[in-house]
Design an enzyme around this catalytic site. Structure first.
Site, PDB file in Angstrom:
ATOM      1  CG  ASP A   8      -0.335   0.135   2.533  1.00  0.00           C
ATOM      2  OD1 ASP A   8       0.916   0.243   2.590  1.00  0.00           O
ATOM      3  OD2 ASP A   8      -1.054   0.161   3.554  1.00  0.00           O
ATOM      4  CG  HIS A   9      -0.675   4.753   1.609  1.00  0.00           C
ATOM      5  ND1 HIS A   9      -1.745   3.877   1.693  1.00  0.00           N
ATOM      6  CD2 HIS A   9      -0.596   5.374   2.808  1.00  0.00           C
ATOM      7  CE1 HIS A   9      -2.292   3.991   2.892  1.00  0.00           C
ATOM      8  NE2 HIS A   9      -1.614   4.884   3.590  1.00  0.00           N
ATOM      9  CB  CYS A  65       0.816  -2.623   4.780  1.00  0.00           C
ATOM     10  SG  CYS A  65       0.675  -3.756   6.152  1.00  0.00           S
ATOM     11  N   GLY A  66       2.226  -0.621   6.343  1.00  0.00           N
ATOM     12  CA  GLY A  66       2.891   0.141   7.394  1.00  0.00           C
ATOM     13  C   GLY A  66       3.494  -0.750   8.470  1.00  0.00           C
ATOM     14  CB  THR A  67       2.069  -2.606  11.226  1.00  0.00           C
ATOM     15  OG1 THR A  67       0.842  -3.069  10.618  1.00  0.00           O
ATOM     16  CG2 THR A  67       1.833  -1.280  11.927  1.00  0.00           C
ATOM     17  N   GLY A  68       2.724  -4.254   8.503  1.00  0.00           N
ATOM     18  CA  GLY A  68       2.753  -5.634   7.999  1.00  0.00           C
ATOM     19  C   GLY A  68       1.565  -6.439   8.507  1.00  0.00           C
ATOM     20  CB  ILE A  69      -0.723  -5.953  11.389  1.00  0.00           C
ATOM     21  CG1 ILE A  69       0.400  -6.004  12.415  1.00  0.00           C
ATOM     22  CG2 ILE A  69      -1.977  -6.646  11.942  1.00  0.00           C
ATOM     23  CD1 ILE A  69       0.143  -5.154  13.652  1.00  0.00           C
ATOM     24  N   GLY A  70      -1.870  -5.705   8.511  1.00  0.00           N
ATOM     25  CA  GLY A  70      -3.020  -5.773   7.608  1.00  0.00           C
ATOM     26  C   GLY A  70      -2.780  -6.736   6.457  1.00  0.00           C
ATOM     27  CG  MET A  71       0.155  -5.842   3.399  1.00  0.00           C
ATOM     28  SD  MET A  71      -0.844  -5.865   1.897  1.00  0.00           S
ATOM     29  CE  MET A  71      -0.180  -4.431   1.036  1.00  0.00           C
ATOM     30  CG  HIS A  98      10.886 -24.441  12.062  1.00  0.00           C
ATOM     31  ND1 HIS A  98      10.906 -24.390  13.433  1.00  0.00           N
ATOM     32  CD2 HIS A  98      12.072 -25.011  11.702  1.00  0.00           C
ATOM     33  CE1 HIS A  98      12.030 -24.891  13.898  1.00  0.00           C
ATOM     34  NE2 HIS A  98      12.768 -25.261  12.855  1.00  0.00           N
ATOM     35  NE  ARG A 132      11.040 -30.421  14.738  1.00  0.00           N
ATOM     36  CZ  ARG A 132      12.213 -29.967  14.294  1.00  0.00           C
ATOM     37  NH1 ARG A 132      12.918 -30.672  13.418  1.00  0.00           N
ATOM     38  NH2 ARG A 132      12.690 -28.811  14.722  1.00  0.00           N
ATOM     39  CG  HIS A 133       9.260 -28.255  10.507  1.00  0.00           C
ATOM     40  ND1 HIS A 133       8.894 -27.760  11.740  1.00  0.00           N
ATOM     41  CD2 HIS A 133      10.606 -28.423  10.551  1.00  0.00           C
ATOM     42  CE1 HIS A 133       9.963 -27.615  12.490  1.00  0.00           C
ATOM     43  NE2 HIS A 133      11.015 -28.007  11.799  1.00  0.00           N
TER      44      HIS A 133
HETATM   45  C1  RB5 Z   1      -2.048   2.540   6.531  1.00  0.00           C
HETATM   46  O1  RB5 Z   1      -2.133   3.751   7.203  1.00  0.00           O
HETATM   47  C2  RB5 Z   1      -1.810   1.402   7.514  1.00  0.00           C
HETATM   48  O2  RB5 Z   1      -2.953   1.209   8.301  1.00  0.00           O
HETATM   49  C3  RB5 Z   1      -1.420   0.144   6.792  1.00  0.00           C
HETATM   50  O3  RB5 Z   1      -0.312   0.378   6.008  1.00  0.00           O
HETATM   51  C4  RB5 Z   1      -1.060  -1.058   7.649  1.00  0.00           C
HETATM   52  O4  RB5 Z   1      -0.135  -0.728   8.620  1.00  0.00           O
HETATM   53  C5  RB5 Z   1      -2.170  -1.857   8.139  1.00  0.00           C
HETATM   54  O5  RB5 Z   1      -2.023  -2.882   8.806  1.00  0.00           O
END
Ligand code: RB5
Length: 150
Positions: A8-9, A65-71, A98, A132-133
């Site tokens: 993303d951006h 993405c910003g944190t990698g969490i959303g992706m 693993h 095992r994995h």
């Molecule tokens: C965008 O502002 C941010 O929410 C996105 O990049 C990401 O971190 C979501 O998990």
């Protein structure tokens, strides 16, 4: 190996650095966007990359993405996707050894360019350990099959 990349951006700048690294390593990559710094929604780009990997059209992917969490959340909804959020070298290595991770996710607002490049190099060059994995991965597949909607 071909790698599908998407961001993303918040991850677009780091994605450009990673594409240039892949180019230097002579690894073919396909960029699924986004292109610029205009605000976009990460699920749209996670979907594009995860879809081709889930369908077996491309072997591996990298999402930023910003944190990698959303992706990560989006990618792991696709059958056969094992997306791993790796903001350090140890996790990047273990995700291949693993978990046979087929998508690497990085937080573009967390990891600097140099570390990100090392993470990518490690992730690309580390093979799945198997043994095992394999049983554990097949249990993941069984869960996927069990909860799949008809
Ligand atoms: C965008 O502002 C941010 O929410 C996105 O990049 C990401 O971190 C979501 O998990």
């Amino acid at each position: 190996m071909t790698i599908a990349v998407g961001s993303d951006h918040a991850g677009v700048e780091l994605k450009r650095d990673i594409i240039s690294l892949l180019h230097d390593l002579q690894i073919k990559c396909i960029d699924y966007g986004t292109e610029g710094s205009e605000s976009v929604d990460y699920p749209d780009y996670a979907e594009k990359v995860s879809e081709v990997i889930s369908a077996g059209k491309i072997e591996r992917g990298i999402l930023i993405c910003g944190t990698g969490i959303g992706m990560s959340i989006v990618a792991n909804k696709f059958p056969g996707i094992r997306a791993s959020l790796c903001n350090d070298l140890f996790t990047a290595k273990m995700s291949r050894l693993h978990n046979d991770a087929n998508i690497l996710v990085i937080g573009g607002r967390i990891v600097g360019k140099d570390l990100a490049k090392e993470i990518v190099k490690t992730w690309i060059s580390t093979s799945f350990e198997g043994e095992r994995h394999c049983m554990r991965l097949s249990k993941i597949k069984q869960i996927e099959d069990r909860i799949a909607k008809p």
